[in-house]
Structure formats: structure tokens, C-alpha cells
Design an enzyme around this catalytic site. Structure first.
Site, PDB file in Angstrom:
ATOM      1  N   LYS A  79       0.820  -1.223   0.000  1.00  0.00           N
ATOM      2  CA  LYS A  79       0.000   0.000   0.000  1.00  0.00           C
ATOM      3  C   LYS A  79       0.850   1.267   0.000  1.00  0.00           C
ATOM      4  O   LYS A  79       0.414   2.321   0.463  1.00  0.00           O
ATOM      5  CB  LYS A  79      -0.999   0.030   1.173  1.00  0.00           C
ATOM      6  CG  LYS A  79      -1.883  -1.184   1.308  1.00  0.00           C
ATOM      7  CD  LYS A  79      -2.549  -1.620   0.025  1.00  0.00           C
ATOM      8  CE  LYS A  79      -3.630  -0.681  -0.473  1.00  0.00           C
ATOM      9  NZ  LYS A  79      -4.178  -1.138  -1.783  1.00  0.00           N
ATOM     10  N   ARG A 160       5.410   5.432   2.337  1.00  0.00           N
ATOM     11  CA  ARG A 160       4.502   6.579   2.482  1.00  0.00           C
ATOM     12  C   ARG A 160       4.194   6.747   3.959  1.00  0.00           C
ATOM     13  O   ARG A 160       4.510   5.861   4.758  1.00  0.00           O
ATOM     14  CB  ARG A 160       3.230   6.389   1.653  1.00  0.00           C
ATOM     15  CG  ARG A 160       2.229   5.447   2.243  1.00  0.00           C
ATOM     16  CD  ARG A 160       1.141   5.059   1.269  1.00  0.00           C
ATOM     17  NE  ARG A 160      -0.033   5.914   1.287  1.00  0.00           N
ATOM     18  CZ  ARG A 160      -1.245   5.510   0.896  1.00  0.00           C
ATOM     19  NH1 ARG A 160      -1.422   4.269   0.475  1.00  0.00           N
ATOM     20  NH2 ARG A 160      -2.269   6.321   0.915  1.00  0.00           N
ATOM     21  N   LYS A 285      -7.526   0.426  -6.584  1.00  0.00           N
ATOM     22  CA  LYS A 285      -6.589   1.480  -6.188  1.00  0.00           C
ATOM     23  C   LYS A 285      -7.355   2.779  -5.990  1.00  0.00           C
ATOM     24  O   LYS A 285      -8.294   3.071  -6.716  1.00  0.00           O
ATOM     25  CB  LYS A 285      -5.514   1.675  -7.268  1.00  0.00           C
ATOM     26  CG  LYS A 285      -4.772   0.396  -7.623  1.00  0.00           C
ATOM     27  CD  LYS A 285      -4.015  -0.148  -6.441  1.00  0.00           C
ATOM     28  CE  LYS A 285      -3.415  -1.510  -6.741  1.00  0.00           C
ATOM     29  NZ  LYS A 285      -2.782  -2.121  -5.598  1.00  0.00           N
TER      30      LYS A 285
END
Length: 328
Positions: A79, A160, A285
Site C-alpha cells: 500500500k 509513504r 486502487k
């Protein structure tokens, strides 16, 4: 020693099954199937004429060239933006990559290197063979196994903000298992005391510093490229320039290859010389995240802050996740 003690305890906790995409998802417009990759799909991915092994924007693998073990791997994180990165780098004519996630260094290692090589697309001299399996980054044995295959393997990690990553991870699981408890329930060992449950894989994956410690025992920092999942959305061409430099490739994938899709909220890929519609990542997504209690977000940020700072120090890169949060 104590290093293994600190990181090892986290790393040995079993992970929830990673995101896996079938061989058919080589093209952006198909919605990736997020189920386990089968041997049949993997062998199809590596066979001549399959879409799975396509690179350089083509949909077939030529019958010439030979299958080689990968020289570069996208090892994480789940992810983080690994699929977007893989699709963008596959637009480069000197890169051939498997569309499937082979999961060789975590789930299929006993099948041996010849099995792994056979999964790869054929390449010509000078082309780079690549694959991506995001769960490698958090697999305790993966660094040693990759090092024993080739100690000069180049590694790419897309990271991230760990808080956003955890919510995205939960959102994916929720779409497949709507009956699971709320994010708030899973995130805490004790909600009253505010004790975060770091054994839950959605949270544990984001403790990047601990996982990285394991990799640095086998690979120098110069062989690992950290890509910002955030900048992959806001400045895809800038991040791709770094990736191409790191792989020793000519900068061919540039801003001309990207088009921002306002509906999806992230860039889509196009071939500059091609007038056809841009290829965007599938429905799985860019899912809308559930609303999470702001107090839980605040506690998670506090939990991750020291690990993030450690990660910035280890990599020599400030990803500005704290900055990003104070702007909100």
C-alpha cells in the site's frame, strides 16, 4: 545480538497475506485481482507471448532473448505505491518486469532459483529484469536470501506516511472482509490507556526503521533506493527520474508519460507518442478510506514519530510526514 533482538521480535510476527496481483493485470485498465498468485499464473507470466512478462509498453514477450534472474527488485511496501511504480518503470524500453508478484523470497523459496528464473520475462543484452513483491521488506529471511542470489541486487522501497498506509491497508482488507472489526478496535491493545497494538500487521509494516535494520545487515544503503509514495502522486516524473538514475537507465519516462486523473486523484500513464486513452490503475486502487476517529489518528502519529525520525536518520532522507500532518 541486541539488533536482532529488537528488530527480530517484530519481524517474526506472522504477516497478514500481502497484496497479490494476477498475471493478467499487466495492463492498467484491468482491475487487479487481489488473490493468491498460483503457479500456473506465474509460469504464464514468464512464458513467451504472455502479457504478464510484457515490458516497454508492449503486450507480448519476444521469443528471442533469455530469462535472467532479476537485477533489481521492488521490495516494498504494501500500500505504498509499488504497483504505480512498477507500471511506470515498465514503460521504459530497457526494463522487462513480471506483472505478477512471484513471492519467491517469502513464500516460494523452496522451489529454487531455476523456478524463479523461469517466471521472469526474456530480456535482451542491456535490458534490466525486475519484479515487485511488497511483502519482502517485512520478511525476516528475504535480505539474506536475496543477498545469496546476488549481492549487487538493486533494491527499491516505496514508502509513504505510515498512518495513511495503515488506513489504506485496513481499507483493502475491509473491502474483502466487511465483517472485520473497526480500525479503532484493531489499532489498540488498550484503548483507554492508548496502547497501540504493534503486532497488527497494518501497523507493524509502517515501523520502517526496524525492518530496514534487517536489510542493512546485508546491503549497503547505496544499493537501496527509497521512493516517496506521496511524491509518486504529486510529482511522478521527478520520482521516476531518481528511479531511472538509480537503475543506470537513460531518463526516458518523463512528464510526457503522465496525465493527472482528477476523479481518481492520482496520475495515469500514457505513451507520449500514442493518442489512445491513458492507462489508470484499477478499481482496487484509490479506494475511499473510512472515517477514522481523529484521536486515534493523533495517537498513531505520536506512536510512529520516533520511528519515522530514526528512519530519516538511517536513510539520510526526510520524508516530511510530520510536516504534512501539521499542515492539516
Amino acid at each position: 545480538g541486541s539488533r536482532e533482538g529488537a528488530a527480530g521480535a517484530w519481524l517474526r510476527t506472522p504477516l497478514a497475506p500481502g497484496e497479490v496481483i494476477t498475471a493478467q493485470s499487466g495492463a492498467f485498465e484491468r482491475d487487479p485481482q487481489e488473490s493468491s498468485t498460483t503457479d500456473e499464473e506465474l509460469s504464464r507470466a514468464g512464458s513467451p507471448g504472455s502479457r504478464g512478462g510484457g515490458g516497454g509498453g508492449s503486450t507480448t514477450t519476444p521469443d528471442y532473448g533469455e530469462k535472467r534472474l532479476p537485477q533489481a527488485l521492488i521490495i516494498g511496501v504494501k500500500k505504498g505505491g509499488t504497483r504505480a511504480l512498477l507500471e511506470a518503470i515498465r514503460a521504459h524500453p530497457d526494463v522487462r518486469a513480471v506483472g505478477t508478484e512471484p513471492h519467491f523470497f517469502d513464500r516460494n523459496y523452496e522451489k529454487g532459483l531455476e523456478w524463479y528464473r523461469n517466471v521472469m520475462p526474456k530480456t535482451l543484452e542491456g535490458q534490466i529484469t525486475m519484479e515487485k513483491t511488497p511483502s519482502y521488506f517485512v520478511t525476516n529471511e528475504a535480505p539474506r536470501r536475496i543477498h545469496s542470489m546476488a549481492k549487487d541486487t538493486k533494491l527499491i522501497v516505496v514508502v509513504r506516511n505510515p498512518v495513511t498506509r495503515a488506513i489504506s491497508d485496513y481499507t483493502q482488507t475491509l473491502s474483502k472482509k466487511p465483517e472485520i472489526p473497526t480500525f479503532e478496535v484493531l489499532a489498540f491493545k488498550n484503548r483507554t490507556l492508548g496502547l497501540i497494538d504493534a503486532s497488527w500487521s497494518a501497523i507493524r509494516i509502517g515501523i520502517y526503521a526496524l525492518h530496514l535494520e534487517n536489510w542493512l545487515q546485508y546491503f549497503p544503503l547505496s544499493q537501496i533506493l527509497f521512493v516517496s509514495g506521496e511524491r509518486l502522486i504529486t510529482d511522478p516524473a521527478g520520482e521516476m527520474a531518481k528511479v531511472q538514475d538509480f537503475l543506470g537507465l537513460k531518463r526516458i519516462v518523463t512528464e510526457k508519460h503522465f496525465y493527472f486523473n482528477k476523479t481518481k486523484g492520482f496520475p495515469c500513464l500514457k505513451k507520449p507518442e500514442d493518442s489512445s486513452a491513458p492507462r489508470c490503475l484499477g478499481k482496487s486502487k484509490g479506494r475511499t478510506h473510512p472515517k477514522i476517529d481523529p484521536d486515534v489518528i493523533h495517537r498513531l502519529r505520536k506512536f510512529y514519530r520516533p520511528f519515522n525520525v530514526m528512519f530519516y536518520q538511517m536513510t539520510g532522507q526526510d520524508f516530511q510526514w510530520e510536516q504534512e500532518e501539521s499542515d492539516k
